[in-house]
Design a protein around this motif. Structure first.
Motif, PDB file in Angstrom:
ATOM      1  N   LYS A   4       0.826  -1.205   0.000  1.00  0.00           N
ATOM      2  CA  LYS A   4       0.000   0.000   0.000  1.00  0.00           C
ATOM      3  C   LYS A   4       0.864   1.261   0.000  1.00  0.00           C
ATOM      4  CE  LYS A   4      -4.147  -0.083   1.569  1.00  0.00           C
ATOM      5  NZ  LYS A   4      -5.361  -0.036   2.417  1.00  0.00           N
ATOM      6  N   ARG A   5       2.056   1.130  -0.557  1.00  0.00           N
ATOM      7  CA  ARG A   5       2.885   2.296  -0.811  1.00  0.00           C
ATOM      8  C   ARG A   5       2.714   2.682  -2.279  1.00  0.00           C
ATOM      9  NH1 ARG A   5       5.866   3.008   3.881  1.00  0.00           N
ATOM     10  NH2 ARG A   5       6.932   4.792   2.938  1.00  0.00           N
ATOM     11  N   ILE A  14       6.735  11.635  -5.565  1.00  0.00           N
ATOM     12  CA  ILE A  14       5.940  12.498  -6.438  1.00  0.00           C
ATOM     13  C   ILE A  14       6.817  12.744  -7.669  1.00  0.00           C
ATOM     14  CG2 ILE A  14       4.773  14.711  -6.694  1.00  0.00           C
ATOM     15  CD1 ILE A  14       4.653  14.694  -3.538  1.00  0.00           C
ATOM     16  N   LEU A  15       6.379  12.230  -8.808  1.00  0.00           N
ATOM     17  CA  LEU A  15       7.236  12.136  -9.995  1.00  0.00           C
ATOM     18  C   LEU A  15       6.666  12.951 -11.151  1.00  0.00           C
ATOM     19  CD1 LEU A  15       7.646   8.248  -9.891  1.00  0.00           C
ATOM     20  CD2 LEU A  15       9.253   9.941  -8.962  1.00  0.00           C
ATOM     21  N   ASP A  16       7.526  13.685 -11.820  1.00  0.00           N
ATOM     22  CA  ASP A  16       7.164  14.292 -13.100  1.00  0.00           C
ATOM     23  C   ASP A  16       8.014  13.657 -14.183  1.00  0.00           C
ATOM     24  OD1 ASP A  16       5.051  16.244 -13.224  1.00  0.00           O
ATOM     25  OD2 ASP A  16       6.233  17.517 -11.880  1.00  0.00           O
ATOM     26  N   ASP A  24       4.173  19.430  -0.312  1.00  0.00           N
ATOM     27  CA  ASP A  24       3.842  20.168   0.903  1.00  0.00           C
ATOM     28  C   ASP A  24       2.776  19.444   1.730  1.00  0.00           C
ATOM     29  OD1 ASP A  24       5.652  22.108   0.147  1.00  0.00           O
ATOM     30  OD2 ASP A  24       4.141  23.501  -0.611  1.00  0.00           O
ATOM     31  N   LYS A  25       1.858  18.771   1.062  1.00  0.00           N
ATOM     32  CA  LYS A  25       0.776  18.064   1.754  1.00  0.00           C
ATOM     33  C   LYS A  25       1.221  16.708   2.290  1.00  0.00           C
ATOM     34  CE  LYS A  25      -2.672  20.971   1.166  1.00  0.00           C
ATOM     35  NZ  LYS A  25      -3.383  21.593   2.322  1.00  0.00           N
ATOM     36  N   LEU A  26       2.085  16.013   1.538  1.00  0.00           N
ATOM     37  CA  LEU A  26       2.389  14.618   1.831  1.00  0.00           C
ATOM     38  C   LEU A  26       3.788  14.383   2.396  1.00  0.00           C
ATOM     39  CD1 LEU A  26       0.887  13.179  -1.482  1.00  0.00           C
ATOM     40  CD2 LEU A  26      -0.117  12.925   0.811  1.00  0.00           C
ATOM     41  N   GLY A  27       4.688  15.327   2.161  1.00  0.00           N
ATOM     42  CA  GLY A  27       6.054  15.165   2.642  1.00  0.00           C
ATOM     43  C   GLY A  27       6.903  14.209   1.833  1.00  0.00           C
ATOM     44  N   ALA A  28       6.386  13.703   0.721  1.00  0.00           N
ATOM     45  CA  ALA A  28       7.134  12.753  -0.106  1.00  0.00           C
ATOM     46  C   ALA A  28       8.126  13.499  -0.993  1.00  0.00           C
ATOM     47  CB  ALA A  28       6.176  11.935  -0.965  1.00  0.00           C
ATOM     48  N   GLN A  48      17.545  22.414  -7.350  1.00  0.00           N
ATOM     49  CA  GLN A  48      17.270  22.077  -5.958  1.00  0.00           C
ATOM     50  C   GLN A  48      15.777  22.090  -5.616  1.00  0.00           C
ATOM     51  OE1 GLN A  48      19.750  24.562  -3.486  1.00  0.00           O
ATOM     52  NE2 GLN A  48      21.648  23.650  -4.262  1.00  0.00           N
ATOM     53  N   TYR A  49      14.944  22.459  -6.593  1.00  0.00           N
ATOM     54  CA  TYR A  49      13.502  22.336  -6.368  1.00  0.00           C
ATOM     55  C   TYR A  49      13.109  20.868  -6.196  1.00  0.00           C
ATOM     56  CZ  TYR A  49      13.427  27.106  -8.240  1.00  0.00           C
ATOM     57  OH  TYR A  49      13.649  28.442  -8.464  1.00  0.00           O
ATOM     58  N   TRP A  50      13.899  19.953  -6.781  1.00  0.00           N
ATOM     59  CA  TRP A  50      13.591  18.518  -6.707  1.00  0.00           C
ATOM     60  C   TRP A  50      14.523  17.840  -5.711  1.00  0.00           C
ATOM     61  CZ3 TRP A  50      13.813  21.292 -11.235  1.00  0.00           C
ATOM     62  CH2 TRP A  50      12.595  21.415 -11.939  1.00  0.00           C
ATOM     63  N   ASP A  51      14.011  16.776  -5.095  1.00  0.00           N
ATOM     64  CA  ASP A  51      14.804  16.022  -4.140  1.00  0.00           C
ATOM     65  C   ASP A  51      15.724  15.022  -4.829  1.00  0.00           C
ATOM     66  OD1 ASP A  51      13.486  16.961  -1.532  1.00  0.00           O
ATOM     67  OD2 ASP A  51      11.766  16.312  -2.728  1.00  0.00           O
ATOM     68  N   ARG A  52      15.353  14.613  -6.041  1.00  0.00           N
ATOM     69  CA  ARG A  52      16.196  13.656  -6.759  1.00  0.00           C
ATOM     70  C   ARG A  52      16.065  13.897  -8.259  1.00  0.00           C
ATOM     71  NH1 ARG A  52      16.520   7.209  -5.426  1.00  0.00           N
ATOM     72  NH2 ARG A  52      17.769   6.527  -7.213  1.00  0.00           N
ATOM     73  N   LEU A  53      17.181  13.840  -8.951  1.00  0.00           N
ATOM     74  CA  LEU A  53      17.231  13.954 -10.400  1.00  0.00           C
ATOM     75  C   LEU A  53      17.667  12.604 -10.943  1.00  0.00           C
ATOM     76  CD1 LEU A  53      19.021  17.406 -10.776  1.00  0.00           C
ATOM     77  CD2 LEU A  53      16.557  16.956 -10.803  1.00  0.00           C
ATOM     78  N   PHE A  54      16.805  11.962 -11.724  1.00  0.00           N
ATOM     79  CA  PHE A  54      17.074  10.612 -12.200  1.00  0.00           C
ATOM     80  C   PHE A  54      17.887  10.624 -13.493  1.00  0.00           C
ATOM     81  CE2 PHE A  54      13.083   9.401  -9.842  1.00  0.00           C
ATOM     82  CZ  PHE A  54      13.697   8.508  -8.957  1.00  0.00           C
TER      83      PHE A  54
END
Length: 287
Positions: free
Chosen positions: A30-31, A70-72, A88-92, A119-125
């Motif tokens: 359920k993730r 949260i992925l774009d 901001d709502k989920l902390g993910a 730096q707006y994103w937490d990870r760059l794939f």
């Protein structure tokens, strides 16, 4: 060899822009992850609202899900991303392809703005990079052409292919934005069509041709056989000619000049000015 796990996928169709956001869930844990969420924008009123993103939040709550990502898939030209709002709502953590930095450089000049930051994103794939959603294995495949930074997320037996292939009756995405390339797009489509035939493909847009209901899921086999632009494995030269000819007839997306300013900040509005209000900057006669 063990067959890939099948994630649960729920699509959220955004009527105004024909965009589809996805909630992708590992049934075992359920993730889940959210892909390409939409922030509502009324250009006439200059008003940003969150009803589409809130519908995703409601589905998450109703299902008791925990959000891992949260992925774009790329910086969108036709709608505002709701990634920052959901973070901001989920902390993910938020993520996008690493080549977003190249698109930022292109548009800094167009907007005549100070340099953006990744730096707006937490990870760059990077291309080929792996991650997980619960117990689901996921990986990233660079699928440039529509934009420099477009990526596909492959999650179990599902692939989220953004603006490369549309539904078979709608063909493929345009490739005439700054940094776009019909030749590169063809090569990216070939990468997608090299996945196993049974792979479930989830596209980023559907414009309901001939008045049919909105659709967003197909398979590699269906695309190989019936896609109006590449079905039957149209050769590279013929595809490039078709794509470039068609792109010359298309107007710019209505929201592009507004949306890129927001989406190159991960879905955050421009910094408020002295009066506490944010403003969009529209370059005149740039296209």
């Amino acid at each position: 060899m063990t067959a890939p796990t099948s994630p649960e996928v729920i699509g959220f169709y955004h009527e105004k822009t024909g965009s589809i956001a996805y909630l992708v869930t590992d049934p075992a844990t359920k993730r889940a992850a959210v892909i390409d969420p939409v922030l509502d924008f009324d250009p006439r009123a200059g008003k940003v609202t969150t009803q589409s993103a809130d519908a995703i939040l409601k589905a998450i709550e109703e299902r008791g899900l925990t959000i891992d990502w949260i992925l774009d898939t790329h910086p969108h030209a036709d709608h505002f991303s709701a990634a920052a709002y959901l973070k901001d709502k989920l902390g993910a953590p938020m993520a996008i392809g690493e080549k977003v930095a190249d698109i930022q450089k292109l548009w800094e000049n167009i907007y005549n703005l100070p340099p953006y930051t990744t730096q707006y994103w937490d990870r760059l794939f990077a291309d080929g990079e792996s991650f997980s959603i619960g117990s689901l294995d996921a990986r990233v495949m660079l699928c440039a052409g529509h934009t420099l930074a477009s990526i596909t997320y492959i999650v179990g037996n599902a692939a989220f292919i953004h603006d490369t292939l549309f539904q078979p009756d709608s063909g493929t995405a345009r490739a005439d934005f700054p940094g776009g390339s019909a030749a590169t797009l063809y090569d990216s489509i070939e990468r997608i069509l090299s996945l196993p035939d049974e792979t479930r493909l989830f596209t980023g847009h559907d414009y309901k041709p001939n008045g049919r209901a909105a659709q967003w899921e197909s398979t590699v086999a269906q695309q190989k056989q019936g896609n109006t632009h590449v079905g039957g494995r149209r050769d590279r030269g013929a595809y490039i000619k078709l794509r470039e000819s068609r792109d010359k007839t298309l107007p710019l997306p209505e929201l592009m000049l507004a949306a890129l300013q927001v989406n190159l900040r991960g879905g955050r509005l421009p910094e408020p000015e002295g009066n506490g209000r944010s403003y969009l900057k529209i370059p005149l006669n740039a296209f």
